[in-house]
Scaffold this active site. Structure first.
Site, PDB file in Angstrom:
ATOM      1  N   LYS A 170       0.900  -1.094   0.038  1.00 18.64           N
ATOM      2  CA  LYS A 170       0.057   0.061  -0.054  1.00 18.64           C
ATOM      3  C   LYS A 170       0.984   1.088  -0.033  1.00 18.64           C
ATOM      4  CE  LYS A 170      -1.736   3.102   1.787  1.00 18.64           C
ATOM      5  NZ  LYS A 170      -1.258   4.416   1.430  1.00 18.64           N
ATOM      6  N   GLU A 245       9.882   2.007  10.316  1.00 18.05           N
ATOM      7  CA  GLU A 245      10.952   2.751  10.176  1.00 18.05           C
ATOM      8  C   GLU A 245      10.384   4.325  10.373  1.00 18.05           C
ATOM      9  OE1 GLU A 245      13.194   5.439   9.020  1.00 18.05           O
ATOM     10  OE2 GLU A 245      13.049   4.763   7.098  1.00 18.05           O
ATOM     11  N   CYS A 279      14.084  11.217   6.354  1.00 19.40           N
ATOM     12  CA  CYS A 279      13.772  10.987   7.393  1.00 19.40           C
ATOM     13  C   CYS A 279      15.336  10.940   8.360  1.00 19.40           C
ATOM     14  CB  CYS A 279      13.245   9.590   7.868  1.00 19.40           C
ATOM     15  SG  CYS A 279      13.866   8.427   6.801  1.00 19.40           S
ATOM     16  N   GLU A 369      10.310  16.517  14.207  1.00 21.44           N
ATOM     17  CA  GLU A 369      10.749  16.284  12.637  1.00 21.44           C
ATOM     18  C   GLU A 369      10.087  16.991  11.741  1.00 21.44           C
ATOM     19  OE1 GLU A 369       9.601  12.535  10.733  1.00 21.44           O
ATOM     20  OE2 GLU A 369      11.541  12.461  10.213  1.00 21.44           O
TER      21      GLU A 369
HETATM   22  P1  NAD Z   1       2.050   9.016   7.314  1.00 26.82           P
HETATM   23  O1  NAD Z   1       2.766   8.175   8.540  1.00 26.82           O
HETATM   24  O2  NAD Z   1       0.829   9.415   7.346  1.00 26.82           O
HETATM   25  O3  NAD Z   1       2.015   8.115   5.920  1.00 26.82           O
HETATM   26  C1  NAD Z   1       2.844   6.944   5.591  1.00 26.82           C
HETATM   27  C2  NAD Z   1       2.350   5.686   4.930  1.00 26.82           C
HETATM   28  O4  NAD Z   1       1.181   5.476   5.844  1.00 26.82           O
HETATM   29  C3  NAD Z   1       1.338   5.999   3.890  1.00 26.82           C
HETATM   30  O5  NAD Z   1       1.109   5.119   2.999  1.00 26.82           O
HETATM   31  C4  NAD Z   1      -0.189   6.179   4.509  1.00 26.82           C
HETATM   32  O6  NAD Z   1      -1.142   6.306   3.342  1.00 26.82           O
HETATM   33  C5  NAD Z   1      -0.056   5.299   5.277  1.00 26.82           C
HETATM   34  N1  NAD Z   1      -1.296   5.584   6.620  1.00 26.82           N
HETATM   35  C6  NAD Z   1      -1.644   6.486   6.990  1.00 26.82           C
HETATM   36  N2  NAD Z   1      -2.341   6.386   8.074  1.00 26.82           N
HETATM   37  C7  NAD Z   1      -2.518   5.139   8.363  1.00 26.82           C
HETATM   38  C8  NAD Z   1      -3.061   4.316   9.123  1.00 26.82           C
HETATM   39  N3  NAD Z   1      -3.808   4.698   9.980  1.00 26.82           N
HETATM   40  N4  NAD Z   1      -2.795   2.935   8.853  1.00 26.82           N
HETATM   41  C9  NAD Z   1      -2.163   2.378   8.110  1.00 26.82           C
HETATM   42  N5  NAD Z   1      -1.406   3.113   7.017  1.00 26.82           N
HETATM   43  C10 NAD Z   1      -1.607   4.494   7.337  1.00 26.82           C
HETATM   44  O7  NAD Z   1       3.214  10.066   6.979  1.00 26.82           O
HETATM   45  P2  NAD Z   1       2.884  11.282   5.976  1.00 26.82           P
HETATM   46  O8  NAD Z   1       1.550  11.858   5.951  1.00 26.82           O
HETATM   47  O9  NAD Z   1       3.304  10.776   4.484  1.00 26.82           O
HETATM   48  O10 NAD Z   1       3.888  12.181   6.581  1.00 26.82           O
HETATM   49  C11 NAD Z   1       3.750  12.680   7.805  1.00 26.82           C
HETATM   50  C12 NAD Z   1       5.057  12.963   8.279  1.00 26.82           C
HETATM   51  O11 NAD Z   1       5.539  11.631   8.615  1.00 26.82           O
HETATM   52  C13 NAD Z   1       6.021  13.771   7.740  1.00 26.82           C
HETATM   53  O12 NAD Z   1       5.971  15.007   7.801  1.00 26.82           O
HETATM   54  C14 NAD Z   1       7.251  13.188   8.263  1.00 26.82           C
HETATM   55  O13 NAD Z   1       7.687  13.955   9.595  1.00 26.82           O
HETATM   56  C15 NAD Z   1       7.111  11.834   8.502  1.00 26.82           C
HETATM   57  N6  NAD Z   1       7.567  10.872   7.502  1.00 26.82           N
HETATM   58  C16 NAD Z   1       8.459  10.169   7.830  1.00 26.82           C
HETATM   59  C17 NAD Z   1       9.054   9.235   6.742  1.00 26.82           C
HETATM   60  C18 NAD Z   1      10.040   8.533   7.311  1.00 26.82           C
HETATM   61  O14 NAD Z   1      10.781   7.966   6.198  1.00 26.82           O
HETATM   62  N7  NAD Z   1      10.882   7.984   8.140  1.00 26.82           N
HETATM   63  C19 NAD Z   1       8.652   9.438   5.644  1.00 26.82           C
HETATM   64  C20 NAD Z   1       7.516  10.082   5.271  1.00 26.82           C
HETATM   65  C21 NAD Z   1       7.053  10.818   6.328  1.00 26.82           C
END
Ligand code: NAD
Length: 462
Positions: A170, A245, A279, A369
């Site tokens: 996903k 991660e 990240c 972050e």
């Molecule tokens: P997120 O955690 O919301 O999304 C990451 C993934 O998880 C996406 O595929 C999303 O659709 C999915 N997801 C979201 N809610 C979910 C749920 N309840 N159950 C299962 N899957 C779910 O992150 P984002 O909105 O893309 O970014 C928000 C913040 O996260 C960023 O600003 C940053 O601080 C952090 N981030 C970190 C990394 C990393 O590599 N560590 C990468 C992207 C974002």
């Protein structure tokens, strides 16, 4: 941009169960470039069932054959690298050269490393009177973010396939077109039907359904700490394996003996690349008080050079979030020396490369972050103070140490509570374990440590 209006399940593109779609937006010009289906629990269930059916045969496929399939997949990615780079640029906004070198180059290297590892890994070992078999965990639910659209996928799918697991992916809703291209590459590489499946959709709907599905054996998630915590709790309640991660707030520690100009310039480049959406970025630069003013001047100059070269951040939401952090930093007493919260372009979700000086360890910009092109520079009194500041966040994903002598930098790095440290600008190694201490996550990706995440052990006694 080409977009499929279905899901890739059981070796074919199938219509989605529902009619909802997600619009994909180019963050550089705010234009809609395509639509993908918003998957539901029904799509996820169909994908998990396909992965389950495919699992026994794939798990029993000799590792050398699995390795050959992954090598073919790598070759397809190489053959289609221009198309992938253009797609990443269109949906993430990163400059095309960066997409080619990093967004496509890195996952190709990682896929290659797993083709080699699958062929050479010891899936069986002798321990005294026992034989220990390292067996695939089963069906993997992989949930990925948008910041490195292809790398995040390959860093999960390649080791899972190498281990003999089957996968349901996903991907992030902001960058699903790259994920669809990856599914095409899997198909072209001739992987058996059901070994890899793709369901696009919203996190709280499709992501949640995948993480909570009873027939998923391991959930591998990369993204925000808030969602990671939820996924960990769901997996814990079901007693299933989980790899997380999560975020980072890494320190770039410049010891007084270091080559200051080099350390600052590499440090600024590290934060600004991918518009700060990495990240492991070294978003806190720690400088000794005797060199502080010089470091700030060097960083200001370096950041100014990125003004025209930097891409936008991924979305309007992210742009707002990053600008909010800059404003908060200034309100809490940081000194703005480059960039700022103002929107300087009429179109696109751009944020100016920003440097905040006089940042103190307790400020929000030094703790949370930001995920944007924002560098905070902190002052330390002595080495113990630097260590306290470096270790003083809930995160522990990466970091850097610079010193005149390598030994001095290594001694300091060993005291950092973090999963990965670059010494005097050490190069990225696609086989080195990547993952966090503390709230940066659970588990490791890349190399043999990344492969081990997808294996479970069985011992036979003789
Ligand atoms: P997120 O955690 O919301 O999304 C990451 C993934 O998880 C996406 O595929 C999303 O659709 C999915 N997801 C979201 N809610 C979910 C749920 N309840 N159950 C299962 N899957 C779910 O992150 P984002 O909105 O893309 O970014 C928000 C913040 O996260 C960023 O600003 C940053 O601080 C952090 N981030 C970190 C990394 C990393 O590599 N560590 C990468 C992207 C974002």
């Amino acid at each position: 941009m080409k977009a499929h209006d279905g899901m890739y399940i059981d070796g074919e593109w199938r219509p989605a169960a529902g009619a909802d779609a997600i619009a994909v937006v180019n963050p550089a010009d705010e234009q809609v470039i395509g639509h993908v289906p918003a998957g539901t629990a029904e799509d996820v269930d169909a994908a998990v069932r396909a992965a389950r059916r495919a699992f026994p045969a794939w798990a029993a496929t000799p590792p050398a054959e699995r390795a050959a399939r992954i090598a073919t997949l790598r070759d397809v990615l190489v053959a289609r690298k221009d198309e992938i780079a253009e797609t990443v640029t269109a949906e993430l906004g990163s400059p095309l050269k960066f997409s080619q070198a990093v967004h496509v180059g890195m996952p190709i290297a990682v896929a290659g490393s797993y083709a080699e590892l699958a062929a050479s890994y010891a899936f069986e070992e002798k321990v005294g009177n026992s034989t220990v078999y390292l067996e695939p965990v089963g069906v993997v639910g992989a949930i990925t973010p948008w910041n490195y659209p292809l790398h995040q996928i390959v860093a999960k799918v390649a080791p899972a396939l190498a281990a003999g697991c089957t996968v349901v992916l996903k991907p992030a809703e902001d960058t699903p077109l790259t994920a669809q291209l990856f599914a095409e590459a899997v198909h072209e590489a001739g992987l058996p039907a059901g070994v890899f499946n793709l369901v696009t959709g919203l996190g709280p709907v499709a992501g949640q359904a995948l993480a909570a599905h009873d027939d998923v054996d391991l959930v591998s998630f990369t993204g925000s700490t808030a969602v990671g915590r939820q996924i960990g709790a769901t997996a814990g309640a079901a007693v299933k394996r989980v790899a997380l991660e999560l975020g980072g707030k890494s320190a770039n520690v410049i010891l007084p003996s270091a080559d200051l100009a080099r350390a600052v310039n590499v440090g600024v480049a590290n934060v600004m690349s991918n518009s700060g959406q990495t990240c492991s970025a070294w978003t806190r630069m720690l400088v000794h008080r005797s060199q502080y003013d010089e470091a700030v001047a060097l960083a200001t100059e370096a950041a100014a050079k990125y003004g025209e070269r930097i891409g936008p951040v991924v979305s309007a939401k992210q742009q707002q979030r990053v600008r909010g952090y800059i404003e908060k930093g200034i309100a809490e007493g940081a000194r703005l020396v480059a960039g700022g919260p103002e929107v300087t372009r009429e179109q696109g979700y751009f944020v100016s490369p920003t440097v905040l000086a006089d940042v103190t360890p307790e400020m929000t910009v030094a703790q949370e972050e930001i995920f944007g092109p924002v560098l905070s520079i902190l002052r330390y009194e002595d080495e113990e103070d630097a260590l306290r500041i470096a270790n003083g966040t809930v995160y522990g994903l990466a970091g850097a140490v610079w010193a005149g002598e390598e030994g001095e930098a290594v001694a300091f790095a060993r005291r950092l509570d973090t999963g990965q440290v670059d010494i005097n600008g050490g190069r990225f190694n696609p086989r080195a374990p990547f993952g966090g201490y503390k709230q940066s996550g659970v588990g490791r990706e890349l190399g043999s440590h990344g492969l081990a995440e997808y294996l479970q052990t069985k011992s036979l006694q003789f």
